[in-house]
Every structure is written in structure tokens, then in C-alpha cells.
Motif scaffolding. Structure first.
Motif, PDB file in Angstrom:
ATOM      1  N   TRP A  44       0.834  -1.188   0.000  1.00 12.64           N
ATOM      2  CA  TRP A  44       0.000   0.000   0.000  1.00 12.64           C
ATOM      3  C   TRP A  44       0.879   1.252   0.000  1.00 12.64           C
ATOM      4  O   TRP A  44       2.071   1.189   0.289  1.00 12.64           O
ATOM      5  CB  TRP A  44      -0.931  -0.011   1.215  1.00 12.64           C
ATOM      6  N   LYS A  45       0.286   2.379  -0.338  1.00 14.43           N
ATOM      7  CA  LYS A  45       1.038   3.638  -0.415  1.00 14.43           C
ATOM      8  C   LYS A  45       1.749   3.997   0.894  1.00 14.43           C
ATOM      9  O   LYS A  45       2.784   4.641   0.877  1.00 14.43           O
ATOM     10  CB  LYS A  45       0.118   4.792  -0.835  1.00 14.43           C
ATOM     11  N   ASN A  46       1.201   3.544   2.014  1.00 11.72           N
ATOM     12  CA  ASN A  46       1.828   3.839   3.307  1.00 11.72           C
ATOM     13  C   ASN A  46       2.960   2.855   3.635  1.00 11.72           C
ATOM     14  O   ASN A  46       3.520   2.890   4.721  1.00 11.72           O
ATOM     15  CB  ASN A  46       0.786   3.851   4.432  1.00 11.72           C
ATOM     16  N   GLY A  47       3.272   1.937   2.705  1.00 11.87           N
ATOM     17  CA  GLY A  47       4.352   0.977   2.895  1.00 11.87           C
ATOM     18  C   GLY A  47       3.925  -0.342   3.516  1.00 11.87           C
ATOM     19  O   GLY A  47       4.719  -1.275   3.601  1.00 11.87           O
ATOM     20  N   GLU A  48       2.670  -0.442   3.951  1.00  9.66           N
ATOM     21  CA  GLU A  48       2.173  -1.673   4.559  1.00  9.66           C
ATOM     22  C   GLU A  48       2.071  -2.770   3.498  1.00  9.66           C
ATOM     23  O   GLU A  48       1.651  -2.525   2.368  1.00  9.66           O
ATOM     24  CB  GLU A  48       0.796  -1.424   5.181  1.00  9.66           C
ATOM     25  N   LEU A  49       2.462  -3.998   3.889  1.00  9.30           N
ATOM     26  CA  LEU A  49       2.363  -5.150   2.995  1.00  9.30           C
ATOM     27  C   LEU A  49       1.181  -6.001   3.415  1.00  9.30           C
ATOM     28  O   LEU A  49       0.916  -6.179   4.604  1.00  9.30           O
ATOM     29  CB  LEU A  49       3.643  -5.984   3.047  1.00  9.30           C
ATOM     30  N   GLN A  50       0.481  -6.556   2.411  1.00 14.72           N
ATOM     31  CA  GLN A  50      -0.677  -7.405   2.688  1.00 14.72           C
ATOM     32  C   GLN A  50      -0.774  -8.457   1.598  1.00 14.72           C
ATOM     33  O   GLN A  50      -0.500  -8.173   0.430  1.00 14.72           O
ATOM     34  CB  GLN A  50      -1.952  -6.563   2.720  1.00 14.72           C
ATOM     35  N   GLN A  51      -1.164  -9.687   1.980  1.00 17.22           N
ATOM     36  CA  GLN A  51      -1.405 -10.723   0.971  1.00 17.22           C
ATOM     37  C   GLN A  51      -2.908 -10.956   0.867  1.00 17.22           C
ATOM     38  O   GLN A  51      -3.581 -11.211   1.871  1.00 17.22           O
ATOM     39  CB  GLN A  51      -0.712 -12.037   1.319  1.00 17.22           C
ATOM     40  N   LEU A  52      -3.417 -10.849  -0.347  1.00 14.84           N
ATOM     41  CA  LEU A  52      -4.821 -11.106  -0.633  1.00 14.84           C
ATOM     42  C   LEU A  52      -4.899 -12.441  -1.350  1.00 14.84           C
ATOM     43  O   LEU A  52      -4.045 -12.767  -2.186  1.00 14.84           O
ATOM     44  CB  LEU A  52      -5.395 -10.000  -1.524  1.00 14.84           C
TER      45      LEU A  52
END
Length: 64
Positions: free
Chosen positions: A48-56
Motif C-alpha cells: 500500500w502507499k503507506n508501505g504496509e504489505l498485505q497478501q490477498l
């Protein structure tokens, strides 16, 4: 973004592309041949733009 068939074979993979860009996504082909209708599993690693990583992850049904 990776897409897999029901046997676990990777049928699509793409990295570093903008979201919501249809021509960057999967076109339903594998090795330049139309895939048969079916259910495919997707895994998407998002930064995400804020640098957070996420797996969908989930599934999508191909209908012809």
C-alpha cells in the motif's frame, strides 16, 4: 499477482503493475491458448502507499 488452476499449476504471474489497469491483468490464456471454464486461485502481494504489505487470496471463476 499469481493465478493457479485447480491442480496447482501457475497459469499467470505479473509483478510491479498498477491496480485497476485491465490490460495488465489475466486475459484467460495460458501458453497462448484459451483456458477452459473453471475456478482459479489467486494470490496477490500488495504494498500500500503507506508501505504496509498485505497478501490477498481467493478464487475467481472463468466463464466463457
Amino acid at each position: 499477482m499469481s493465478l493457479y488452476d485447480r491442480w496447482g499449476e501457475q497459469v499467470f504471474h505479473k509483478e510491479n503493475f498498477e491496480a485497476n489497469t485491465p490490460n495488465e491483468g489475466w486475459n484467460g490464456l495460458f501458453k497462448n491458448e484459451k483456458m477452459n471454464p473453471g475456478v482459479f486461485v489467486y494470490l496477490i502481494d500488495v504494498e500500500w502507499k503507506n508501505g504496509e504489505l498485505q497478501q490477498l487470496k481467493g478464487d475467481v471463476t472463468l466463464i466463457r
